[in-house]
Design an enzyme around this catalytic site. Structure first.
Site, mmCIF file in Angstrom:
data_model
loop_
_atom_site.group_PDB
_atom_site.id
_atom_site.type_symbol
_atom_site.label_atom_id
_atom_site.label_comp_id
_atom_site.label_asym_id
_atom_site.label_seq_id
_atom_site.Cartn_x
_atom_site.Cartn_y
_atom_site.Cartn_z
ATOM 1 N N ARG A 81 0.849 -1.193 0.000
ATOM 2 C CA ARG A 81 0.000 0.000 0.000
ATOM 3 C C ARG A 81 0.888 1.248 0.000
ATOM 4 O O ARG A 81 2.090 1.165 0.187
ATOM 5 C CB ARG A 81 -0.922 0.008 1.228
ATOM 6 N N GLY A 82 0.224 2.403 -0.170
ATOM 7 C CA GLY A 82 0.981 3.650 -0.250
ATOM 8 C C GLY A 82 1.279 3.918 -1.720
ATOM 9 O O GLY A 82 1.680 3.016 -2.462
ATOM 10 N N ALA A 83 1.071 5.162 -2.143
ATOM 11 C CA ALA A 83 1.082 5.465 -3.573
ATOM 12 C C ALA A 83 2.370 5.032 -4.295
ATOM 13 O O ALA A 83 2.306 4.316 -5.303
ATOM 14 C CB ALA A 83 0.803 6.952 -3.775
ATOM 15 N N ARG A 118 -6.816 -0.796 -7.303
ATOM 16 C CA ARG A 118 -7.322 0.270 -6.434
ATOM 17 C C ARG A 118 -7.397 1.541 -7.286
ATOM 18 O O ARG A 118 -6.520 1.752 -8.132
ATOM 19 C CB ARG A 118 -6.395 0.507 -5.226
ATOM 20 N N GLN A 172 -2.866 2.628 9.794
ATOM 21 C CA GLN A 172 -1.540 2.760 9.166
ATOM 22 C C GLN A 172 -0.608 3.618 10.027
ATOM 23 O O GLN A 172 0.607 3.421 10.010
ATOM 24 C CB GLN A 172 -1.673 3.400 7.775
ATOM 25 N N ASP A 211 -1.872 10.653 -2.386
ATOM 26 C CA ASP A 211 -2.128 9.587 -3.354
ATOM 27 C C ASP A 211 -2.303 10.134 -4.763
ATOM 28 O O ASP A 211 -2.119 9.423 -5.747
ATOM 29 C CB ASP A 211 -3.373 8.797 -2.945
ATOM 30 N N ASN A 256 -5.569 12.321 -0.217
ATOM 31 C CA ASN A 256 -4.765 11.515 0.702
ATOM 32 C C ASN A 256 -5.700 10.801 1.669
ATOM 33 O O ASN A 256 -6.920 10.995 1.647
ATOM 34 C CB ASN A 256 -3.755 12.399 1.447
ATOM 35 N N LYS A 257 -5.128 9.985 2.508
ATOM 36 C CA LYS A 257 -5.873 9.148 3.447
ATOM 37 C C LYS A 257 -6.955 9.930 4.175
ATOM 38 O O LYS A 257 -6.723 11.070 4.585
ATOM 39 C CB LYS A 257 -4.855 8.544 4.433
HETATM 40 O O1 MRU Z 1 -4.876 3.224 1.786
HETATM 41 P P1 MRU Z 1 -3.381 3.448 1.810
HETATM 42 O O2 MRU Z 1 -2.735 2.988 3.069
HETATM 43 O O3 MRU Z 1 -2.722 2.917 0.565
HETATM 44 O O4 MRU Z 1 -3.240 5.043 1.753
HETATM 45 C C1 MRU Z 1 -1.953 5.576 1.727
HETATM 46 C C2 MRU Z 1 -1.941 7.037 1.925
HETATM 47 O O5 MRU Z 1 -2.960 7.692 1.958
HETATM 48 C C3 MRU Z 1 -0.600 7.664 1.994
HETATM 49 O O6 MRU Z 1 -0.650 8.805 2.807
HETATM 50 C C4 MRU Z 1 -0.179 8.056 0.588
HETATM 51 O O7 MRU Z 1 -0.171 6.961 -0.272
HETATM 52 C C5 MRU Z 1 1.129 8.707 0.595
HETATM 53 S S1 MRU Z 1 2.396 7.541 0.787
HETATM 54 C C6 MRU Z 1 3.681 8.325 0.136
#
Ligand code: MRU
Length: 341
Positions: free
Chosen positions: A65-67, A103, A206, A247, A257-258
């Protein structure tokens, strides 16, 4: 980080340091190796992904996970697909589509997959080389952002600021170092950080699970707070700046973002604090005009509660006028001065 020797296929795991990889690479036998982020902090488990279906499941379950990590995983996924569906063009096209759309919100996933897929006519090795290029560019981006972001934080906040961060933006969500958490690590190494508040990041934690795990390994002084405490802690003077990842960054500067990011941005604005977004250029999407155009993933009720119905958007949109600056591997974009991505 976990390192793969492409020539021999051997892998080594460095148990220490701030650089545990979200995605390590593609080993000689044709497996993608990544840290299973659903198992942390209890267990540092390495997943070996051998099929497209396994990768898509890992992406959907947030094992990876994470962009930026999603972009790298998407690119390696196409390399995997090229082997798995050799001689089956229809199967290969369907597999690439499955990866791209596993996703919807982080632009990096489709971007990484499409970059690798563009090399399919040149053969599986060319695709794999491109996937490694995507990975290596993310590593370089992380390193550049850490330095640029740390400089900006010191400029804006002076010596030893107290930072609030949200979700997880460390080595787990990139390949090494991280985005916003990479800046935190760099400030810590410079002795220029007082401490961090990591908001827990409901519903999958997270922040409480992954960011806390990374910060503890680095020796950073941190406390976990419930998400809703962020604006209050800012108002009470316990935070000097908010720093987090993205993201997708829209053409007008809106930040996806999250879920919970927007509330932190409002809290920061109310308290007069810098609100800093650290993300690689691979997250900046000039084709998305603004936040209203983004498909915000809805992850369903079960992650929130099995007892009643629930609404569970995984991301939110922070309007650009609440963002002080966006730090990428190439630029500092001062939205507060009217600059745009
Ligand atoms: O649902 P996730 O855990 O994939 O979401 C991730 C985020 O929102 C992070 O803040 C985002 O990807 C930035 S990571 C460099």
């Amino acid at each position: 980080m976990r390192t793969i020797d492409w020539a021999t296929g051997t892998a080594g795991l460095d148990a220490g340091g701030p650089d545990t990889a979200g995605v390590a690479g593609f080993d000689a036998a044709g497996w993608i190796e990544l840290v299973d982020q659903t198992a942390l902090p209890g267990e540092l488990r390495i997943l070996r992904i051998g099929t497209v279906a396994e990768l898509v499941a890992a992406i959907r379950s947030l094992a990876v996970r994470g962009a930026p990590a999603l972009g790298v995983a998407g690119a390696f996924g196409v390399a995997l697909a090229a082997r798995q569906f050799a001689g089956d063009p229809a199967g290969l096209a369907a597999a690439v589509h499955e990866i791209e759309t596993a996703r919807p919100t982080a632009v990096n996933l489709a971007r990484g997959a499409r970059r690798a897929a563009a090399l399919l006519p040149a053969g599986a090795h060319a695709v794999l080389r491109e996937a490694y290029a995507v990975r290596d560019e993310e590593i370089a981006s992380s390193e550049a952002m850490a330095v640029r972001g740390a400089d900006l934080v010191s400029d804006l906040c002076g010596t030893r600021p107290r930072l609030l961060t949200h979700c997880n933006t460390g080595g787990l969500c990139t390949v090494t170092v991280g985005t916003a958490l990479g800046v935190v690590g760099e400030l810590h190494r410079r002795g220029a950080l007082a401490g961090v508040i990591a908001s827990e990041t409901r519903p999958l934690l997270q922040g409480a699970r992954l960011t806390a795990w990374e910060l503890a390994r680095w020796g950073v002084d941190f406390r976990v707070a419930v998400d809703s405490a962020g604006p209050f802690l800012m108002a009470r003077g316990e935070v000097d700046a908010v720093i987090l990842g993205a993201d997708r960054i829209c053409a007008n500067g809106d930040v996806i973002n999250k879920i919970g990011t927007y509330a932190h941005a409002l809290g920061a604005r109310r308290a007069g604090l810098p609100f800093l977004v650290v993300a690689p250029e691979s997250t900046v999407d000039p084709d998305t005009p603004d936040g209203a155009a983004v498909d915000i993933e809805d992850r369903g009720a079960a992650e929130v509660t099995t007892l009643s119905d629930a609404v569970n958007p995984a991301f939110d949109v922070t309007p650009h006028d609440l963002v002080t600056a966006i730090v990428t591997d190439r630029r500092v974009i001062r939205l507060d001065r009217g600059e745009r991505p």
